[in-house]
Design a protein around this motif. Structure first.
Motif, PDB file in Angstrom:
ATOM      1  N   VAL A  99       0.947  -1.326   0.049  1.00  0.00           N
ATOM      2  CA  VAL A  99      -0.008  -0.041  -0.142  1.00  0.00           C
ATOM      3  C   VAL A  99       0.926   1.137   0.149  1.00  0.00           C
ATOM      4  CG1 VAL A  99      -1.766   1.018   1.123  1.00  0.00           C
ATOM      5  CG2 VAL A  99      -1.639  -1.179   1.292  1.00  0.00           C
ATOM      6  N   GLU A 100       1.625   1.490  -1.219  1.00  0.00           N
ATOM      7  CA  GLU A 100       2.508   2.546  -1.348  1.00  0.00           C
ATOM      8  C   GLU A 100       2.480   3.044  -2.626  1.00  0.00           C
ATOM      9  OE1 GLU A 100       6.269   0.907  -0.606  1.00  0.00           O
ATOM     10  OE2 GLU A 100       5.717   0.078   1.648  1.00  0.00           O
ATOM     11  N   GLU A 101       2.672   4.303  -2.778  1.00  0.00           N
ATOM     12  CA  GLU A 101       2.594   4.982  -4.100  1.00  0.00           C
ATOM     13  C   GLU A 101       3.524   4.347  -5.135  1.00  0.00           C
ATOM     14  OE1 GLU A 101       2.500   9.321  -5.566  1.00  0.00           O
ATOM     15  OE2 GLU A 101       2.188   9.212  -3.484  1.00  0.00           O
ATOM     16  N   GLY A 102       3.390   4.010  -6.048  1.00  0.00           N
ATOM     17  CA  GLY A 102       4.236   2.957  -7.223  1.00  0.00           C
ATOM     18  C   GLY A 102       4.194   1.804  -7.138  1.00  0.00           C
ATOM     19  N   HIS A 103       3.562   1.225  -5.881  1.00  0.00           N
ATOM     20  CA  HIS A 103       3.487  -0.236  -5.688  1.00  0.00           C
ATOM     21  C   HIS A 103       2.155  -0.732  -5.847  1.00  0.00           C
ATOM     22  CE1 HIS A 103       7.212  -1.304  -4.197  1.00  0.00           C
ATOM     23  NE2 HIS A 103       7.380  -0.329  -3.571  1.00  0.00           N
ATOM     24  N   ALA A 104       0.995   0.308  -5.767  1.00  0.00           N
ATOM     25  CA  ALA A 104      -0.354  -0.352  -5.493  1.00  0.00           C
ATOM     26  C   ALA A 104      -1.036  -1.009  -6.871  1.00  0.00           C
ATOM     27  CB  ALA A 104      -1.312   0.977  -5.386  1.00  0.00           C
ATOM     28  N   PHE A 105      -1.630  -2.053  -6.647  1.00  0.00           N
ATOM     29  CA  PHE A 105      -2.309  -2.811  -7.777  1.00  0.00           C
ATOM     30  C   PHE A 105      -3.575  -2.329  -7.899  1.00  0.00           C
ATOM     31  CE2 PHE A 105      -5.031  -6.321  -8.524  1.00  0.00           C
ATOM     32  CZ  PHE A 105      -4.570  -6.762  -9.890  1.00  0.00           C
ATOM     33  N   ASP A 106      -3.858  -2.081  -8.973  1.00  0.00           N
ATOM     34  CA  ASP A 106      -5.148  -1.321  -9.491  1.00  0.00           C
ATOM     35  C   ASP A 106      -6.187  -2.781  -9.710  1.00  0.00           C
ATOM     36  OD1 ASP A 106      -7.398  -0.212 -10.617  1.00  0.00           O
ATOM     37  OD2 ASP A 106      -6.526  -0.053 -12.587  1.00  0.00           O
ATOM     38  N   ALA A 107      -6.857  -2.984  -8.685  1.00  0.00           N
ATOM     39  CA  ALA A 107      -7.714  -4.327  -8.473  1.00  0.00           C
ATOM     40  C   ALA A 107      -9.009  -3.931  -9.426  1.00  0.00           C
ATOM     41  CB  ALA A 107      -8.236  -4.424  -7.186  1.00  0.00           C
ATOM     42  N   THR A 108      -8.948  -4.167 -10.755  1.00  0.00           N
ATOM     43  CA  THR A 108     -10.205  -3.906 -11.508  1.00  0.00           C
ATOM     44  C   THR A 108     -10.786  -5.199 -11.502  1.00  0.00           C
ATOM     45  OG1 THR A 108      -8.582  -5.093 -13.140  1.00  0.00           O
ATOM     46  CG2 THR A 108      -8.975  -2.583 -13.410  1.00  0.00           C
TER      47      THR A 108
END
Ligand SMILES: Cc1cc2nc3c(=O)[nH]c(=O)nc-3n(C[C@H](O)[C@H](O)[C@H](O)COP(=O)(O)OP(=O)(O)OC[C@H]3O[C@@H](n4cnc5c(N)ncnc54)[C@H](O)[C@@H]3O)c2cc1C
Length: 518
Positions: free
Chosen positions: A324-333
């Motif tokens: 949970v960090e900028e640049g790491h977050a996964f876009d949970a579509t």
């Protein structure tokens, strides 16, 4: 006859003819499940995993409840005599002859029940000096006989404390008996984290690094890559310290040591600031999507695991662990390469309860409660199972997966689930990822040794041209000569082992067959 490179057939379920397990022994083991004191629940049912213990008090010996087992009079007498013979060991433990000491999965009865437990470095040294042969036993989670001994076991379980936390150097130093399950919450409470974890936190740190245990994530090295220093008691009872900074190649050779160099008493690990993670699970990805987009899928989150039963040309579950960090977050579509986002927590083996698994559905939580698949205090995986796993160089991953998929009709009837994970390259001599990033193909089998014994050579034959290496702690049949041909640092490792253990005090059948057989 022995299974080349892995488990003597005679020890699985007590096979009597060397070919097939005896049904009576099999029943006996099933009736006496492995001692799993840290597991309260198993697939939704509350269970008391520890044996019903009837322990007789022994003056001067502190009995470790985790290892307790019904003790009969004969055992008591033996224990008492052993105490007299080895006054240096306190507490002193021994196992009952009736209920044999076995590994976690219960597929392996160890070849001795002489188990001694040390409380301090001094006790380790005295014990090692005194014994002609011994093996250190960690948390017993290996499936093959790498940890087995016909002579003596030494347990460091009572030596499970945090020694030092150095926030500036970003290191934590622990006693070797500590498990990840013990260390991680402590570390998190001080604001720090490890880079990765295996699927379960129940295992000892020393046992895990000794076999190059890994988690997932193409940028994450195996758990041994976090080691920056080791304290080892050699065969002569001397204490040596090896560090990444000071000892160069000797250190790189010692970390994944297969228990061959001596007794690891203290481990120093790299740490980083603590972080939160979210875990998402997707279901039913067509195999064709996996084949087409393998690299993109692997790089889509901090840790990615693909689960399949090899049926219906699909990956049944995709576990994505994202920081949970900028640049790491996964876009949970809602959709991910043809797979659908799950609407409830799942177990990798779909039929089993997700209660044993770490929180999913994108709920944020501390790193150590998301990186493993299974929760501390609960039974990981299925419990009654066998495991094998092969590492292939990353560039051969898709070809290797498709080669295994072609064996689906043979594999599936005996399989609970397979898992595919990526691991970064490292420079540890006996790591399967030595100088090459890898993808692992793992098999959780039903506990049917005759079937698994037949399947392993088939899989290994398919994977051999793709330069597969077996997991050191799981079942395999690859001949020693093949192992020797794929580990170029093996001759150096043999030299290093001989330096610290010239007469083979820490060698056992597994090491004799696979490492020292040339
Ligand atoms: C349910 C389950 C899930 C698993 N998941 C994974 C996974 O996600 N990834 C993965 O890579 N593996 C996994 N494994 C395999 C497991 O991580 C390894 O087998 C690991 O080595 C287990 O550690 P242990 O302490 O139980 O080792 P043990 O089986 O007790 O010992 C392993 C080796 O380490 C040596 N050793 C232990 N302690 C010391 C010490 N103090 N000094 C010197 N030598 C020592 C032993 O002598 C032996 O050679 C899994 C196993 C199970 C049962």
């Amino acid at each position: 006859m022995l299974v080349p490179g892995s488990l003597p057939q005679s020890v699985i379920f007590g096979a009597e003819d060397g070919h097939s397990p005896s049904p009576s022994s099999a029943q006996r083991i099933q009736a006496h499940p492995a001692d799993r004191p840290d597991e309260k629940r198993r697939n939704g049912c509350t269970i008391g995993r520890a044996f019903e213990a009837k322990v007789e008090e022994i003056p001067g010996a502190k009995v470790d409840r985790a290892w307790t087992i019904a003790m009969n009079k004969r055992t008591f007498i033996r224990l008492f005599s052993a105490m007299m013979a080895s006054p240096v060991i306190s507490p002193l433990l021994a196992r009952a002859t009736k209920d044999k000491l076995s590994n976690w999965a219960g597929n392996l009865e160890y070849s001795t029940d002489r188990l001694y437990s040390a409380n301090s470095l001094e006790e380790v040294r005295k014990y090692v000096k005194k014994q002609h042969k011994l093996k250190v036993l960690g948390t017993r989670h290996c499936f093959n006989n790498i940890a087995d001994s016909t002579d003596n076991f030494l347990s460091l379980k009572p030596m499970d404390e945090l020694v030092a936390l150095d926030p500036e150097a970003h290191t934590v130093t622990v006693h070797a008996g500590m498990t990840y399950g013990q260390l991680c919450p402590l570390l998190h409470s001080k604001g720090f984290a490890l880079h990765n974890l295996a699927s379960l936190p129940h295992i000892s740190i020393a046992g895990a690094i000794s076999t190059a245990t890994h988690g997932s994530g193409e940028k994450n090295g195996n758990l041994a890559t976090a080691v920056s220093a080791l304290e080892i008691v050699t065969a002569a009872g001397e204490v040596i310290k090896l560090s990444r900074q000071r000892d160069g190649e000797a250190f790189l050779g010692a970390v994944v040591g297969l228990g061959a160099l001596g007794v690891i008493t203290v481990v120093t690990l790299d740490i980083q600031p603590s972080f939160l993670m979210r875990q998402y699970v997707y279901e039913n990805m067509p195999l064709a999507e996996m084949k087409e987009h393998f690299d993109t899928i692997q790089s889509s989150a901090y840790s990615v695991s693909l689960f399949t039963d090899w049926q219906n040309q699909r990956i049944s579950e995709i576990w994505l662990k994202s920081r949970v960090e900028e640049g790491h977050a996964f876009d949970a579509t809602p959709e991910f390469f043809g797979a659908q986002r799950a609407t409830k927590n799942l177990h990798p083996i779909a039929e089993l309860s997700a209660e044993n698994c770490t929180e999913q559905m994108g709920v944020p939580g501390p790193w150590y409660e998301r990186l493993p698949h299974f929760r501390m205090g609960f039974t990981p995986s299925a419990g009654k199972e066998l495991q094998t796993e092969y590492f292939v160089p990353r560039q051969n991953a898709v070809e290797a997966i498709l080669a295994v998929e072609r064996l689906r009709d043979q594999i599936s009837p005996h399989l609970m689930i397979s898992e595919i994970r990526a691991i970064a390259a490292d420079n540890l001599w006996l790591s399967p990822c030595y100088e090459q990033p890898c993808v692992t193909i793992h098999f959780t089998w039903k506990q049917d040794w005759p079937a698994v014994k037949m399947l392993m050579p088939l899989i290994e034959k398919e994977l051999a041209p793709l330069k597969a290496r077996p997991h050191w702690g799981k079942l395999f049949t690859m001949p020693p000569a093949e192992l020797h041909s794929i580990y170029k640092k093996l001759p150096d490792f043999i030299q290093l082992s001989k330096k610290y253990d010239p007469h083979g005090k820490f060698r056992n059948e597994f090491l004799g067959t696979n490492i020292f057989s040339s």
